[in-house]
Scaffold this active site. Sequence first.
Site, PDB file in Angstrom:
ATOM      1  N   HIS A 142      98.949  16.076 -34.371  1.00  0.00           N
ATOM      2  CA  HIS A 142      99.895  16.949 -35.073  1.00  0.00           C
ATOM      3  C   HIS A 142     101.286  16.928 -34.458  1.00  0.00           C
ATOM      4  O   HIS A 142     102.240  17.405 -35.079  1.00  0.00           O
ATOM      5  CB  HIS A 142      99.394  18.395 -35.070  1.00  0.00           C
ATOM      6  CG  HIS A 142      98.180  18.627 -35.909  1.00  0.00           C
ATOM      7  ND1 HIS A 142      98.086  18.188 -37.209  1.00  0.00           N
ATOM      8  CD2 HIS A 142      97.003  19.256 -35.632  1.00  0.00           C
ATOM      9  CE1 HIS A 142      96.897  18.533 -37.698  1.00  0.00           C
ATOM     10  NE2 HIS A 142      96.232  19.170 -36.757  1.00  0.00           N
ATOM     11  N   ASP A 178      90.114  13.143 -38.549  1.00  0.00           N
ATOM     12  CA  ASP A 178      90.150  14.576 -38.246  1.00  0.00           C
ATOM     13  C   ASP A 178      90.300  15.320 -39.568  1.00  0.00           C
ATOM     14  O   ASP A 178      90.970  14.837 -40.485  1.00  0.00           O
ATOM     15  CB  ASP A 178      91.332  14.856 -37.324  1.00  0.00           C
ATOM     16  CG  ASP A 178      91.367  16.283 -36.791  1.00  0.00           C
ATOM     17  OD1 ASP A 178      91.058  16.478 -35.611  1.00  0.00           O
ATOM     18  OD2 ASP A 178      91.726  17.190 -37.568  1.00  0.00           O
ATOM     19  N   HIS A 180      92.017  17.799 -40.342  1.00  0.00           N
ATOM     20  CA  HIS A 180      93.381  18.240 -40.603  1.00  0.00           C
ATOM     21  C   HIS A 180      94.301  17.020 -40.714  1.00  0.00           C
ATOM     22  O   HIS A 180      94.112  16.028 -40.017  1.00  0.00           O
ATOM     23  CB  HIS A 180      93.857  19.158 -39.476  1.00  0.00           C
ATOM     24  CG  HIS A 180      92.939  20.324 -39.235  1.00  0.00           C
ATOM     25  ND1 HIS A 180      92.083  20.383 -38.163  1.00  0.00           N
ATOM     26  CD2 HIS A 180      92.730  21.440 -39.967  1.00  0.00           C
ATOM     27  CE1 HIS A 180      91.387  21.510 -38.223  1.00  0.00           C
ATOM     28  NE2 HIS A 180      91.761  22.166 -39.311  1.00  0.00           N
ATOM     29  N   ASP A 266      86.042  17.905 -36.670  1.00  0.00           N
ATOM     30  CA  ASP A 266      86.130  19.218 -37.297  1.00  0.00           C
ATOM     31  C   ASP A 266      85.833  19.208 -38.795  1.00  0.00           C
ATOM     32  O   ASP A 266      85.977  20.243 -39.450  1.00  0.00           O
ATOM     33  CB  ASP A 266      87.483  19.865 -37.014  1.00  0.00           C
ATOM     34  CG  ASP A 266      88.627  18.876 -36.958  1.00  0.00           C
ATOM     35  OD1 ASP A 266      88.436  17.723 -37.392  1.00  0.00           O
ATOM     36  OD2 ASP A 266      89.703  19.244 -36.473  1.00  0.00           O
TER      37      ASP A 266
END
Length: 367
Positions: A142, A178, A180, A266
């Site tokens: 991120h 991931d 996200h 996740d």
Amino acid sequence: MSTGFYWSERCFWHSGGNYAGNAPVGGHVQPLAAGGLPENPEGKRRLKNLMEVTGLVGDLAVAGAEPATEADLARVHAPAYLEEFCRQSDAGGGEIGLRAPFGPGSYEIAALSAGLAARAVEDVLAGRHRNAYSLCRPPGHHCTADWPNGFCLLNNIAVAVARARASDPVRVAVLDWDVHHGNGTEAIFYEEAEVLTVSLHQEWNYPLDTGRATDRGTGPGEDANLNVPLPPGAGHATWLEALDRLALPAIRRFAPDLIVVACGYDAALIDPLSRMMCTAETYREMTRRVMALADDICGGRLVLAHEGGYSEVYVPFCGHAVLEELSGSQVRAPDPFAEAYRLRQPGARFEAFASELIAEQAEAAGL
């Protein structure tokens, strides 16, 4: 050829500073395991512990690494950000961006996390290992060039790729599974023609304003970015279909010299920060398929860098499955939740709906 495994106990000592509870941390005081942040060391530490207990670690070439240098970090991150991060870290910690607090010494630990990824890439490109796994913490995908967010303080994969390309102009495909969106890695390479970024993620989870399927790169990097937003509730079959119909064909078309996976766990069924339904077998199968592609197009050169995953109980079994596959080890850690999670997979109507969305995205991307 062996599988490299890069880790450091020191990376488990990164803390969220004031978020970590009332006890002082830093120096020789190990941070509390939890302390209010979902991103804590236990999932990663438990993965390493499970590997020790099963004996899988004996089938890996285990090593540490030196921290990424200032020159390594400066290829990716803005000098002003690095200076402020270092200053606050030395002063006891703080928070510069969004949802990325840090405690004392986190600058050095984040540089070490990036160094682990960089050495993994370096050793695979040099032929010292066929493939490798980097147990990075803090995570990185991120973090943009000048703005940390989502628990990420330095972009581990971007630092590793930039260091490799500084001495050898290799083409690199970054596959991010991931849950996200990998907004930081996308932003850093958005105008780069020689680095393909592909992100499979839950639509509008985090960040709330990135990850659109229509975002394809700009300038020299046009068509070198692919986002695959998936609807909440997607499970094993949908994630594999997205991989097969979108991500892997895009990587094959790009023809990289190396594949790097931003390996978050996740999207697993019981993760508190997502609404997906993947299992350890999903991660095993995704690893198997990307390995087969790497064998076919780039001599097997493949590096996985650990990103998110917030179920302390389940991350170790997902990671163990990935490392079993990556190394070809016969050591197994049977998934204790496999049968229960199999019964909780999405039904045929949802999978058909998700398949239509994937087909639309594949057509739009020319895949």
